[in-house]
Design a protein around this motif. Structure first.
Motif, PDB file in Angstrom:
ATOM      1  N   ALA A  63     124.480  15.890  43.442  1.00  0.00           N
ATOM      2  CA  ALA A  63     125.808  16.439  43.144  1.00  0.00           C
ATOM      3  C   ALA A  63     125.744  17.953  43.002  1.00  0.00           C
ATOM      4  CB  ALA A  63     126.354  15.798  41.867  1.00  0.00           C
ATOM      5  N   LYS A  64     124.700  18.440  42.338  1.00  0.00           N
ATOM      6  CA  LYS A  64     124.559  19.891  42.132  1.00  0.00           C
ATOM      7  C   LYS A  64     124.346  20.616  43.462  1.00  0.00           C
ATOM      8  CE  LYS A  64     120.675  21.762  40.629  1.00  0.00           C
ATOM      9  NZ  LYS A  64     120.399  22.968  41.474  1.00  0.00           N
ATOM     10  N   GLU A  65     123.427  20.118  44.278  1.00  0.00           N
ATOM     11  CA  GLU A  65     123.122  20.777  45.549  1.00  0.00           C
ATOM     12  C   GLU A  65     124.289  20.688  46.532  1.00  0.00           C
ATOM     13  OE1 GLU A  65     120.361  22.586  46.404  1.00  0.00           O
ATOM     14  OE2 GLU A  65     119.972  22.425  44.246  1.00  0.00           O
ATOM     15  N   SER A  66     124.951  19.541  46.568  1.00  0.00           N
ATOM     16  CA  SER A  66     126.100  19.405  47.467  1.00  0.00           C
ATOM     17  C   SER A  66     127.260  20.271  46.993  1.00  0.00           C
ATOM     18  CB  SER A  66     126.534  17.938  47.568  1.00  0.00           C
ATOM     19  OG  SER A  66     126.941  17.432  46.306  1.00  0.00           O
ATOM     20  N   GLY A  67     127.359  20.474  45.679  1.00  0.00           N
ATOM     21  CA  GLY A  67     128.380  21.381  45.155  1.00  0.00           C
ATOM     22  C   GLY A  67     128.122  22.812  45.587  1.00  0.00           C
ATOM     23  N   GLU A  68     126.850  23.213  45.578  1.00  0.00           N
ATOM     24  CA  GLU A  68     126.504  24.564  46.030  1.00  0.00           C
ATOM     25  C   GLU A  68     126.777  24.718  47.526  1.00  0.00           C
ATOM     26  OE1 GLU A  68     122.497  25.258  44.863  1.00  0.00           O
ATOM     27  OE2 GLU A  68     122.951  25.289  42.708  1.00  0.00           O
ATOM     28  N   ALA A  69     126.522  23.650  48.300  1.00  0.00           N
ATOM     29  CA  ALA A  69     126.800  23.706  49.731  1.00  0.00           C
ATOM     30  C   ALA A  69     128.300  23.826  49.983  1.00  0.00           C
ATOM     31  CB  ALA A  69     126.246  22.459  50.420  1.00  0.00           C
TER      32      ALA A  69
END
Length: 269
Positions: A63-69
């Motif tokens: 969730a964190k990494e996809s949010g940054e993407a």
């Protein structure tokens, strides 16, 4: 959109992944609290609680990494991103504490049932293979599980609270003022000049004025006569160019405000 964390079948990964973290983290964390304070729950469902947390931590990372993407395309909701980083760190600490607590608790349970105590095998009469009483060793081994259990419970509560805070900040960034027409949360988004530079033509024209990012595309549609004069401002810091045509640009373009330039970003001429 491309990349591992960007999209699945054309849909952003973040809204698909975030629900797993939002559901599993509090569920597993609160279940761990119950396992620590109620032995009955711990004996029967402690392993399930730890298993759920083992799934929840990678889900939080996704969730964190996809949010940054996603932020790379829509701008970064700064407060939401900061809280998400804190949540992932605390979730990892919670998992480490819970796993260690579970190992020590299981070891103590095995010792109490006559299998092992401090490396010695316990005889049926409650003594070790060397003939010494098992009770002192059992008492010593029980201290750390209790202390670590309290630490695990505290971290689990912190994880639950942070999950709520992260969810609230994300909703706030997305929906602030949307229902009453006073805004859509853009004031919390931050962009890099590299992101702005991707929108450098009339079909999608972003520009920077005094550190604020604006989308000129709707203005072009409503005022086609201004397009030739404003196109040179697309994809860069266009304050000087836009002010020649729109002296009060901040007020005139307020509905087209997207966010701000990230702290530390240089300006382009």
């Amino acid at each position: 959109m491309d990349g591992l964390f960007d999209s699945i079948t054309g849909l952003p990964v973040h809204p698909l992944a975030v629900h797993a973290a939002v559901a599993l983290l509090p569920l597993s964390a609160l279940s761990l609290v119950a396992a620590v304070f109620w032995p009955w729950w711990g004996r029967r469902l402690g392993a399930v609680s730890l298993g759920l947390l083992t799934i929840a931590v990678p889900a939080t990372f996704l969730a964190k990494e996809s949010g940054e993407a996603l932020a790379g395309h829509l701008g970064t909701p700064v407060e939401h991103a900061e809280w998400a980083d804190r949540l992932f760190a605390v979730a990892v600490l919670t998992w480490l504490a819970a796993a260690t607590w579970w190992f020590l608790t299981r070891r103590r349970t095995a010792a109490a049932s006559g299998q092992v105590t401090s490396g010695d095998r316990v005889a049926p009469g409650g003594t070790t293979a060397t003939g010494s009483s098992a009770t002192p060793a059992l008492r010593r081994s029980g201290t750390w599980p209790r202390v670590l259990g309290l630490v695990t419970a505290a971290l689990a509560v912190a994880t639950t609270v942070l999950t709520v805070v992260v969810g609230h900040s994300g909703a706030d960034a997305t929906w602030r003022g949307a229902l009453d027409g006073t805004g859509t949360g853009q004031e919390t988004r931050a962009f890099s000049m590299e992101q702005v530079a991707r929108h450098a033509d009339p079909a999608s024209c972003w520009t920077v004025i005094d550190g604020t990012v604006y989308d000129l595309t709707p203005w072009f549609a409503a005022h086609p006569a201004d397009q030739p004069a404003l196109v040179p401002a697309c994809g860069k810091d266009g304050g000087a160019t836009v002010s020649q045509r729109l002296p009060d640009a901040a007020t005139t373009l307020a509905p087209s405000r997207l966010g701000t330039i990230s702290a530390g970003e240089g300006e382009e001429g």
